[in-house]
Design a protein around this motif. Structure first.
Motif, short mmCIF file in Angstrom:
data_model
loop_
_atom_site.label_atom_id
_atom_site.label_comp_id
_atom_site.label_asym_id
_atom_site.label_seq_id
_atom_site.Cartn_x
_atom_site.Cartn_y
_atom_site.Cartn_z
N MET A 99 5.26 -11.18 -1.64
CA MET A 99 4.09 -10.43 -2.09
C MET A 99 4.52 -9.52 -3.24
O MET A 99 5.50 -8.78 -3.09
CB MET A 99 3.57 -9.59 -0.93
CG MET A 99 2.17 -9.13 -1.09
SD MET A 99 1.65 -8.43 0.47
CE MET A 99 -0.10 -8.48 0.28
N SER A 100 3.81 -9.59 -4.35
CA SER A 100 4.23 -8.77 -5.49
C SER A 100 4.06 -7.28 -5.15
O SER A 100 3.26 -6.92 -4.29
CB SER A 100 3.40 -9.12 -6.72
OG SER A 100 2.13 -8.53 -6.63
N PHE A 101 4.81 -6.45 -5.85
CA PHE A 101 4.80 -5.01 -5.60
C PHE A 101 3.37 -4.45 -5.68
O PHE A 101 2.93 -3.70 -4.83
CB PHE A 101 5.72 -4.30 -6.61
CG PHE A 101 5.83 -2.82 -6.38
CD1 PHE A 101 6.49 -2.31 -5.26
CD2 PHE A 101 5.28 -1.91 -7.28
CE1 PHE A 101 6.59 -0.95 -5.05
CE2 PHE A 101 5.39 -0.54 -7.08
CZ PHE A 101 6.04 -0.06 -5.95
N HIS A 102 2.63 -4.88 -6.72
CA HIS A 102 1.27 -4.35 -6.90
C HIS A 102 0.30 -4.91 -5.86
O HIS A 102 -0.60 -4.20 -5.41
CB HIS A 102 0.80 -4.61 -8.33
CG HIS A 102 1.58 -3.81 -9.33
ND1 HIS A 102 1.47 -2.44 -9.42
CD2 HIS A 102 2.54 -4.18 -10.21
CE1 HIS A 102 2.32 -1.99 -10.34
NE2 HIS A 102 2.99 -3.03 -10.83
N TYR A 108 13.44 1.74 -5.82
CA TYR A 108 13.67 0.88 -4.65
C TYR A 108 15.03 0.17 -4.69
O TYR A 108 15.39 -0.52 -3.75
CB TYR A 108 12.53 -0.13 -4.49
CG TYR A 108 11.23 0.54 -4.13
CD1 TYR A 108 10.89 0.76 -2.80
CD2 TYR A 108 10.37 1.01 -5.12
CE1 TYR A 108 9.72 1.42 -2.46
CE2 TYR A 108 9.21 1.68 -4.79
CZ TYR A 108 8.88 1.88 -3.47
OH TYR A 108 7.73 2.54 -3.14
N CYS A 109 15.75 0.33 -5.81
CA CYS A 109 17.10 -0.22 -5.94
C CYS A 109 17.20 -1.67 -5.46
O CYS A 109 18.17 -2.05 -4.79
CB CYS A 109 18.11 0.62 -5.16
SG CYS A 109 17.95 2.37 -5.50
N GLY A 110 16.17 -2.43 -5.75
CA GLY A 110 16.22 -3.85 -5.39
C GLY A 110 16.00 -4.14 -3.92
O GLY A 110 16.10 -5.27 -3.48
N HIS A 111 15.69 -3.10 -3.11
CA HIS A 111 15.39 -3.38 -1.68
C HIS A 111 13.99 -3.98 -1.62
O HIS A 111 13.01 -3.29 -1.86
CB HIS A 111 15.39 -2.09 -0.86
CG HIS A 111 16.71 -1.39 -0.86
ND1 HIS A 111 16.85 -0.09 -0.47
CD2 HIS A 111 17.94 -1.82 -1.23
CE1 HIS A 111 18.12 0.26 -0.60
NE2 HIS A 111 18.80 -0.77 -1.06
N GLY A 112 13.90 -5.24 -1.28
CA GLY A 112 12.58 -5.85 -1.27
C GLY A 112 12.25 -6.57 0.01
O GLY A 112 11.29 -7.31 0.09
N THR A 113 13.08 -6.36 1.06
CA THR A 113 12.82 -7.09 2.31
C THR A 113 12.18 -6.14 3.31
O THR A 113 12.77 -5.12 3.66
CB THR A 113 14.14 -7.65 2.88
OG1 THR A 113 14.82 -8.32 1.82
CG2 THR A 113 13.84 -8.65 3.99
N MET A 114 10.99 -6.50 3.75
CA MET A 114 10.25 -5.62 4.65
C MET A 114 10.05 -6.29 6.01
O MET A 114 9.44 -7.35 6.09
CB MET A 114 8.90 -5.31 4.02
CG MET A 114 8.22 -4.11 4.64
SD MET A 114 6.59 -3.87 3.93
CE MET A 114 6.98 -3.49 2.25
N PRO A 115 10.57 -5.68 7.08
CA PRO A 115 10.39 -6.28 8.41
C PRO A 115 9.00 -5.96 8.96
O PRO A 115 8.85 -5.18 9.88
CB PRO A 115 11.50 -5.62 9.23
CG PRO A 115 11.72 -4.30 8.55
CD PRO A 115 11.37 -4.47 7.11
N HIS A 116 7.99 -6.55 8.36
CA HIS A 116 6.61 -6.25 8.78
C HIS A 116 5.72 -7.44 8.41
O HIS A 116 6.14 -8.32 7.68
CB HIS A 116 6.12 -4.99 8.05
CG HIS A 116 5.06 -4.24 8.80
ND1 HIS A 116 3.97 -4.86 9.37
CD2 HIS A 116 4.91 -2.92 9.08
CE1 HIS A 116 3.21 -3.96 9.97
NE2 HIS A 116 3.77 -2.77 9.81
N LEU A 173 14.14 -0.67 -11.00
CA LEU A 173 14.23 -0.01 -9.71
C LEU A 173 13.05 -0.38 -8.81
O LEU A 173 13.11 -0.21 -7.60
CB LEU A 173 14.28 1.51 -9.89
CG LEU A 173 15.58 2.06 -10.49
CD1 LEU A 173 15.45 3.55 -10.74
CD2 LEU A 173 16.77 1.78 -9.58
N GLN A 174 11.99 -0.86 -9.41
CA GLN A 174 10.82 -1.30 -8.64
C GLN A 174 10.95 -2.79 -8.40
O GLN A 174 11.10 -3.55 -9.34
CB GLN A 174 9.56 -1.06 -9.46
CG GLN A 174 8.62 -0.07 -8.83
CD GLN A 174 7.40 0.15 -9.68
OE1 GLN A 174 6.90 -0.78 -10.31
NE2 GLN A 174 6.93 1.38 -9.74
#
Length: 317
Positions: free
Chosen positions: A97-100, A173-181, A12-13
């Protein structure tokens, strides 16, 4: 079964986030990178020169200058924790960018922001004592007191930001990994979660009102008291001098808080504000103060101005 739970947690992460930069302005990324890069270079040079001058010059070891040195350190961390990644996104070098790494970036960005806010409050208090109670100045602002203020700034920002790491790690996060930032900030990450983030929203809201919010109010109060004292000064000359020291500080404060609060409130309430405007503001508050602080203080302070020109002149020969 505990291993199943653990597996579910990790899936999930997201392993990493993809940062899109200025969503909607992708065609302008290369052009935007030019002012960003220049501002960052000016910020690095300005703050390093200021630090170098304050550290090496014995005459600049007074309270006000030591606060300026702290401000320069906070500015260097604030801009360096975000701008290099932003430039790498603009130049399409690496958008991942990795989660951590993302949590680390968020932690240091907000940490240096709160620390800088604390230092600005200390500087306002410094000006207040210097103008309203000059005889007690030397006894109030000892080197020990300044060291304590520095440590308090770090401790306070650490205590405020540390919980956000756990608040973000517990979210799925259910695989949401795209951040508009262009960089990771607390609410930017939280918005990607596929769960209720009201705890994050309220925590962010409370800490913003309690740390930078309270600082702004107290800085305002100290300035009202300073102005009252300044108008009570008998000579025009003394009035102008007091006004001079405070105006540079007031400039810095406006530059620092205005885009930051605007960015913060658009995150919470400004749903009809175009996304790129929001991201632009979020970048202004990590770039503009670090670039302008050394310039404003060097221009406004005769002693720093002389020492800086000496250093530049010596190296230029």
């Amino acid at each position: 079964h505990p291993t199943m739970v653990a597996l579910n947690q990790t899936s999930l992460q997201p392993a990493s986030f993809l940062l899109l930069g200025m969503a909607g302005l992708e065609d302008l990324h290369t052009w935007l990178s030019i002012p960003f890069c220049l501002m960052y270079i000016v910020a690095l040079l300005g703050n390093f020169i200021l630090l170098f001058v304050i550290v090496t010059e014995r005459s600049l070891h007074g309270p006000m200058y030591l606060f300026l040195a702290m401000l320069a350190v906070a500015d260097l961390i604030l801009s360096s924790s975000t701008v290099p990644k932003t430039l790498s996104i603009f130049w399409s070098l690496s958008k991942e960018m990795s989660f951590h790494a993302c949590l680390t970036q968020m932690f240091f960005t907000h940490l240096s922001f709160i620390a800088e806010s604390t230092i600005l409050l200390a500087m306002a208090f410094d000006r207040y004592v210097a103008i309203c109670n000059p005889l007690r100045y030397a006894t109030v602002f000892t080197h020990l007191m300044i060291a304590k203020i520095g440590l308090a700034a770090i401790a306070r920002s650490f205590c405020v930001m540390f919980p956000t790491i756990f608040l973000l790690q517990r979210l799925p996060y259910c695989g949401h990994g795209t951040m508009p930032h262009t960089y990771c900030e607390h609410m930017g990450i939280a918005r990607l979660a596929c769960a209720d983030i009201s705890v994050n929203i309220w925590y962010g809201f409370a800490t913003t009102l309690l740390s930078p919010g309270v600082d702004v109010v107290l800085i305002g109060v100290s300035y009202v008291l300073i102005l009252r004292a300044v108008f009570g000064l008998s000579s025009k000359d003394a009035q102008l001098k007091a006004f001079g020291t405070c105006s540079s500080h007031a400039c810095v404060i406006l530059m620092f808080y205005t885009p930051a609060f605007f960015s913060f409130f658009t995150h919470r309430f400004g749903h009809n504000i175009p996304h790129h405007v929001h991201i632009l503001l979020a970048n202004i508050y990590v770039l503009l103060p670090p670039m302008l602080n050394p310039i404003v203080y060097t221009m406004k302070n005769k002693l720093i101005r002389e020492k800086v020109s000496q250093v530049l002149f010596r190296t230029g020969q």
